[in-house]
Design an enzyme around this catalytic site. Structure first.
Site, PDB file in Angstrom:
ATOM      1  N   CYS A  25     -10.430   2.266  -5.625  1.00  0.00           N
ATOM      2  CA  CYS A  25     -10.488   2.700  -4.229  1.00  0.00           C
ATOM      3  C   CYS A  25     -10.550   4.213  -4.237  1.00  0.00           C
ATOM      4  O   CYS A  25      -9.905   4.868  -5.048  1.00  0.00           O
ATOM      5  CB  CYS A  25      -9.237   2.216  -3.501  1.00  0.00           C
ATOM      6  SG  CYS A  25      -9.142   2.804  -1.805  1.00  0.00           S
ATOM      7  N   LYS A  57      -3.678  -0.935  -6.921  1.00  0.00           N
ATOM      8  CA  LYS A  57      -4.761  -0.345  -6.118  1.00  0.00           C
ATOM      9  C   LYS A  57      -4.758   1.144  -6.436  1.00  0.00           C
ATOM     10  O   LYS A  57      -3.797   1.840  -6.123  1.00  0.00           O
ATOM     11  CB  LYS A  57      -4.491  -0.594  -4.630  1.00  0.00           C
ATOM     12  CG  LYS A  57      -5.456   0.121  -3.688  1.00  0.00           C
ATOM     13  CD  LYS A  57      -5.228  -0.289  -2.238  1.00  0.00           C
ATOM     14  CE  LYS A  57      -6.120   0.504  -1.290  1.00  0.00           C
ATOM     15  NZ  LYS A  57      -5.998   0.077   0.112  1.00  0.00           N
ATOM     16  N   TRP A  58      -5.812   1.635  -7.083  1.00  0.00           N
ATOM     17  CA  TRP A  58      -5.879   3.039  -7.555  1.00  0.00           C
ATOM     18  C   TRP A  58      -6.746   3.817  -6.588  1.00  0.00           C
ATOM     19  O   TRP A  58      -7.947   3.605  -6.512  1.00  0.00           O
ATOM     20  CB  TRP A  58      -6.472   3.065  -8.963  1.00  0.00           C
ATOM     21  CG  TRP A  58      -6.586   4.409  -9.609  1.00  0.00           C
ATOM     22  CD1 TRP A  58      -7.118   5.551  -9.077  1.00  0.00           C
ATOM     23  CD2 TRP A  58      -6.180   4.766 -10.937  1.00  0.00           C
ATOM     24  NE1 TRP A  58      -7.075   6.580  -9.973  1.00  0.00           N
ATOM     25  CE2 TRP A  58      -6.493   6.126 -11.132  1.00  0.00           C
ATOM     26  CE3 TRP A  58      -5.588   4.069 -11.988  1.00  0.00           C
ATOM     27  CZ2 TRP A  58      -6.250   6.800 -12.334  1.00  0.00           C
ATOM     28  CZ3 TRP A  58      -5.347   4.746 -13.184  1.00  0.00           C
ATOM     29  CH2 TRP A  58      -5.669   6.091 -13.349  1.00  0.00           C
ATOM     30  N   ASP A  59      -6.127   4.744  -5.886  1.00  0.00           N
ATOM     31  CA  ASP A  59      -6.829   5.489  -4.841  1.00  0.00           C
ATOM     32  C   ASP A  59      -7.140   6.915  -5.299  1.00  0.00           C
ATOM     33  O   ASP A  59      -6.548   7.413  -6.263  1.00  0.00           O
ATOM     34  CB  ASP A  59      -5.922   5.526  -3.593  1.00  0.00           C
ATOM     35  CG  ASP A  59      -6.721   5.446  -2.306  1.00  0.00           C
ATOM     36  OD1 ASP A  59      -7.912   5.797  -2.331  1.00  0.00           O
ATOM     37  OD2 ASP A  59      -6.149   5.035  -1.286  1.00  0.00           O
ATOM     38  N   ARG A  89      -6.560  16.043   3.333  1.00  0.00           N
ATOM     39  CA  ARG A  89      -5.568  15.020   3.637  1.00  0.00           C
ATOM     40  C   ARG A  89      -4.192  15.501   3.142  1.00  0.00           C
ATOM     41  O   ARG A  89      -3.418  14.731   2.573  1.00  0.00           O
ATOM     42  CB  ARG A  89      -5.935  13.681   2.997  1.00  0.00           C
ATOM     43  CG  ARG A  89      -5.351  12.491   3.743  1.00  0.00           C
ATOM     44  CD  ARG A  89      -5.525  11.189   2.982  1.00  0.00           C
ATOM     45  NE  ARG A  89      -5.114  10.076   3.815  1.00  0.00           N
ATOM     46  CZ  ARG A  89      -4.472   9.008   3.367  1.00  0.00           C
ATOM     47  NH1 ARG A  89      -4.185   8.892   2.097  1.00  0.00           N
ATOM     48  NH2 ARG A  89      -4.142   8.043   4.186  1.00  0.00           N
ATOM     49  N   ASP A 130       0.839  -1.206   0.000  1.00  0.00           N
ATOM     50  CA  ASP A 130       0.000   0.000   0.000  1.00  0.00           C
ATOM     51  C   ASP A 130       0.868   1.248   0.000  1.00  0.00           C
ATOM     52  O   ASP A 130       2.064   1.215  -0.334  1.00  0.00           O
ATOM     53  CB  ASP A 130      -0.968  -0.065   1.197  1.00  0.00           C
ATOM     54  CG  ASP A 130      -2.285   0.654   0.937  1.00  0.00           C
ATOM     55  OD1 ASP A 130      -2.258   1.897   0.883  1.00  0.00           O
ATOM     56  OD2 ASP A 130      -3.321  -0.014   0.785  1.00  0.00           O
ATOM     57  N   ASP A 131       0.299   2.353   0.392  1.00  0.00           N
ATOM     58  CA  ASP A 131       0.923   3.678   0.403  1.00  0.00           C
ATOM     59  C   ASP A 131       2.274   3.670   1.138  1.00  0.00           C
ATOM     60  O   ASP A 131       2.479   2.874   2.053  1.00  0.00           O
ATOM     61  CB  ASP A 131      -0.052   4.613   1.139  1.00  0.00           C
ATOM     62  CG  ASP A 131       0.202   6.069   0.851  1.00  0.00           C
ATOM     63  OD1 ASP A 131       1.198   6.375   0.204  1.00  0.00           O
ATOM     64  OD2 ASP A 131      -0.626   6.885   1.289  1.00  0.00           O
ATOM     65  N   ASP A 152     -13.122   2.323   4.015  1.00  0.00           N
ATOM     66  CA  ASP A 152     -11.922   2.234   4.854  1.00  0.00           C
ATOM     67  C   ASP A 152     -12.275   1.658   6.218  1.00  0.00           C
ATOM     68  O   ASP A 152     -11.387   1.382   7.018  1.00  0.00           O
ATOM     69  CB  ASP A 152     -11.308   3.631   5.041  1.00  0.00           C
ATOM     70  CG  ASP A 152     -10.323   3.947   3.937  1.00  0.00           C
ATOM     71  OD1 ASP A 152     -10.048   3.060   3.109  1.00  0.00           O
ATOM     72  OD2 ASP A 152      -9.820   5.083   3.904  1.00  0.00           O
TER      73      ASP A 152
HETATM   74  C1  GLA Z   1      -6.975   5.485   1.509  1.00  0.00           C
HETATM   75  C2  GLA Z   1      -7.382   4.050   1.197  1.00  0.00           C
HETATM   76  C3  GLA Z   1      -6.727   3.121   2.200  1.00  0.00           C
HETATM   77  C4  GLA Z   1      -5.232   3.263   2.120  1.00  0.00           C
HETATM   78  C5  GLA Z   1      -4.834   4.699   2.349  1.00  0.00           C
HETATM   79  C6  GLA Z   1      -3.369   4.914   2.088  1.00  0.00           C
HETATM   80  O1  GLA Z   1      -7.494   5.920   2.701  1.00  0.00           O
HETATM   81  O2  GLA Z   1      -8.762   3.935   1.210  1.00  0.00           O
HETATM   82  O3  GLA Z   1      -7.107   1.781   1.940  1.00  0.00           O
HETATM   83  O4  GLA Z   1      -4.787   2.817   0.872  1.00  0.00           O
HETATM   84  O5  GLA Z   1      -5.555   5.593   1.502  1.00  0.00           O
HETATM   85  O6  GLA Z   1      -2.978   6.214   2.269  1.00  0.00           O
END
Ligand code: GLA
Length: 735
Positions: A521, A471-473, A437, A357-358, A543
């Site tokens: 996402c 995973k594309w946020d 954010r 993830d991030d 989330d």
């Molecule tokens: C969003 C996504 C989470 C995670 C965070 C990472 O909130 O919904 O699942 O990936 O970003 O910063």
């Protein structure tokens, strides 16, 4: 005298006949079980006559008479696409200003065309034009035969001398006439998406809309149900399911008029969105997705699931993998060893994919928290000295696929990208760019930004030949709107051009990377609509990973979107969002009703929990084909007052089924759970086996016994669950 009277009678009679016969065209849009009917009227209007169960003979419709308006004798007949003008008292589907300043439009029938695109899809185009101006409006329908879904969109173009100002261009208009109307809408907020609410519509307008630009489904959804003559029931009654396939500002309006007719209008939001349409340019609306069932809303969901698996989801025919996502297990704090340890544990669990993830990128401004680095998609050399390729290969060597997180539409003020391209950031002239954010939004109405997004995707994928999943946020909406790219006069185009820019980037990415799995996402389910979903394999509904909340969120979500695409992860307890403590079995039982995954630091599991978790992953793999590809039957709603929830999936051949039940509160010592099953074959015999038991405890008295489908559906089953977060999973297999 007698002859005069006779001729007068004959004259009146023939006028009557004429007005009946002047309804010339009957246009039918049909699937196996549904039909829409339109006819043309005396004055060449296209009338909306019918949308409901399949009709083989629509020949009577042209004769249908509507109550007449007192002073001009025209009927209150609803048209296919009401334009602003004439005798008008409702919200119009179309409102534009002509080049000469005239505000009204009068659409009449030109022709229609019907084509069989293949064995399952019939396309119908109804063409109309204005009576005075060279303005052309086409309504396009696609009728999906097997899935009983009809989609529609509208295109407009013109040959006036100068630009038209298009102020309102709806995707669809649906008039209905019944005793009463019940609207089910889905609303929410971050970590509480898709909460279901039903209300009776009263006279006036109920409007559901978003002006957020991005993440527009977070607080209101573009999907809804309309039930006639009573609240929507799972198995009875006439219900319409609608879903606007659009990821931008939208508006759904429901207006009950003075005649008792409900007028539903759906489409892009008109707010601050006037579009200056040049001569010969075409403007196209988003698609509206419709289905109908005269046997309750359960069938609505099954139609939409079947349809989306085939037409609105990437790789809808493939089983989804069990994955471990690093977010709640590691957040931003990781090095190579943290990740390789997680991959080792994931492999040991039988998990099939690891997703980083991030937090993996940014060097000048390392992404060690949400304050910096967004936009700089280069591997952070300090955290991951051997790069992504090392980790991806490590995962693949352990038998896992590898995925990675991106948020390519966004930028932190503290980033090299923001320093280099301030003109790419959405902003309103010289006003403050409000962070959310700690991030800003990139202006996707600008083709250079679209190129950057596509290039980011390409470059991230190129970090390793072993990346299979993205995973594309998208973690913010639009504030203080404005574009440095659009001209001063076209700033109102932003809302439409942003989404079209996003879709164009998605299309280019999909053309280049057809095999990559992509998760949709957006801070959870902020972009959950069929417009975006068609480019993705699955979505992240929220989330909020707290199992209790997920029961309600997924129950709402799965009214429209299929379980196979519903990422549903087991996370730590106490839960990181809510602090709630729930048993591991409950968390697994909830997550296993969608696409199972884990969002946990595996080394935190030990003892019996560890062996249960491993077993649960294996169990899920066994039931996965039924959960992911079977038909959903909802049994007990978590939105009911009794604190239970239950649902089941049945394979298409009705040979296998998986049943889930959850106790959501304390029910007292004497209350127990009982429900009738659905969707089975009454003539078949089924063995019912309780699965996913923790510490061998058993809650179904008939565990391992054989019952007839008829018994299970008429007499039902009862379970000894009733404490908070007790749950059961049953595997029901043909004997
Ligand atoms: C969003 C996504 C989470 C995670 C965070 C990472 O909130 O919904 O699942 O990936 O970003 O910063």
């Amino acid at each position: 005298m007698k002859t005069v009277l006779l001729s007068l009678i004959l004259l009146f009679y023939s006028i009557g006949l004429l007005s009946q016969e002047n309804n010339k065209e009957i246009i039918k849009v049909s699937t196996h079980d549904l039909t829409m009917v339109f006819t043309t009227s005396v004055n060449e209007k296209v009338l909306f006559q019918y949308f409901g169960d399949h009709l083989s003979d629509a020949s009577a419709f042209p004769g249908k008479r509507f109550k007449e308006q007192p002073d001009n004798g025209t009927g209150y007949a609803p048209t296919l696409y009401p334009a602003y003008g004439g005798r008008y008292f409702l919200n119009p589907a179309l409102k534009l200003t002509h080049a000469d300043g005239v505000l009204t439009t009068d659409l009449v029938f030109v022709n229609q065309e019907t084509k069989n695109l293949d064995a399952n899809r019939i396309e119908t185009i109804i063409r109309m034009k204005d009576t005075l101006y060279p303005v052309f409006v086409d309504v396009h329908f696609m009728a999906y035969q097997k899935e009983n879904v009809i989609t529609q969109f509208v295109t407009i173009k013109h040959q006036e001398k100068k630009a038209l100002e298009v102020e309102n261009l709806a995707s669809a208009y649906l008039p209905l006439h019944a005793e009463s109307y019940y609207l089910t809408q889905f609303h929410g907020t971050w970590a509480a998406e898709m909460q279901m609410v039903e209300e009776k519509l009263t006279h006036g307008i109920k409007r559901i809309e978003s002006k957020k630009g991005v993440r527009t489904n977070q607080s209101e959804s573009t999907s809804f149900l309309l039930s006639l003559n009573g609240p929507a029931d799972e198995d009875h009654g006439e219900v319409y399911g609608g879903s606007l396939a659009w990821s931008g500002n939208f508006s759904l309006s429901f207006e009950v008029d003075e005649c008792g007719v409900l007028h539903t209008l759906t489409g892009m939001n008109t707010f601050a969105s006037t579009y200056h349409l040049l001569p010969n340019e075409t403007l196209r609306t988003p698609e509206m997705v419709w289905t109908f069932s005269s046997s309750g809303k359960g069938q609505i969901s099954r139609n939409l699931h079947d349809w989306s698996q085939k037409y609105a989801l990437a790789h809808g025919d493939r089983l989804r993998l069990v994955l471990l996502n690093s977010w709640e297990g590691a957040y931003f704090s990781f090095g190579e060893k943290t990740i390789t340890d997680m991959i080792d544990a994931a492999a040991d669990f039988g998990v099939e994919m690891f997703v980083l993830d991030d937090g993996w990128f940014g060097n000048k401004y390392p992404r060690n928290n949400a304050d910096a680095g967004l936009g700089d998609w280069q591997v952070n050399r300090e955290k991951l000295p051997r790069g992504i390729d090392y980790l991806a290969k490590y995962a693949v060597d352990k038998g896992l696929k590898f995925g990675i997180w991106i948020e390519p539409e966004m930028v932190n003020p503290k980033s090299e990208l923001a320093e280099k391209h301030p003109e790419w950031i959405v902003k309103s002239g010289k006003r403050e760019i409000i962070p959310m954010r700690n991030q800003w939004l990139l202006d996707l109405s600008n083709p250079a930004v679209q190129d950057f997004v596509v290039q980011t995707f390409d470059e991230v994928i190129a970090l390793s030949p072993n990346i299979s999943y993205i995973k594309w946020d998208a973690n913010r909406h639009v504030d203080n709107v404005g574009s440095d790219y659009l001209s001063a006069g076209d700033q109102t185009h932003f809302w439409i051009d942003y989404v079209n820019g996003l879709y164009s980037a998605y299309e280019r990415i999909r053309a280049k990377h057809p095999e990559v799995m992509i998760q949709l996402c957006s801070s959870g389910g902020g972009r959950l609509d069929f417009g975006a979903l068609r480019f993705h394999d699955e979505f992240w509904p929220s989330d909020n990973t707290n199992a209790l909340d997920r029961v309600a969120i997924q129950y709402g979500t799965n009214h429209f979107f299929p379980a196979m695409a519903t990422s549903s992860h087991v996370s730590p307890s106490p839960n990181h969002q809510t602090g709630m403590i729930t048993p591991l079995k409950f968390r697994f039982d909830v997550a296993m009703s969608g696409r199972l995954g884990m969002e946990i630091q595996p080394k935190d599991l030990a003892g019996e929990d560890l062996s249960f978790a491993k077993q649960a992953v294996e169990t899920y793999k066994q039931i996965r084909p039924v959960v992911q590809l079977g038909d959903l039957y909802r049994l007990v709603s978590p939105y009911g007052e009794n604190g239970w929830a239950s649902l089941m999936y049945v394979s298409k051949d009705k040979k296998e089924s998986v049943f889930f039940a959850y106790s959501l509160k304390y029910h007292g010592r004497t209350t127990f759970f009982e429900t009738k099953l659905k969707g089975l074959d009454p003539a078949k015999k089924y063995t019912v086996k309780e699965i996913n038991k923790h510490s061998g405890s058993r809650v179904f008295w008939g565990d391992g016994q054989t019952f007839s489908g008829e018994y299970l559906m008429k007499a039902g089953i009862n379970l000894t669950i009733g404490n908070p977060f007790e749950s059961a999973v049953l595997l029901i297999t043909e004997f």
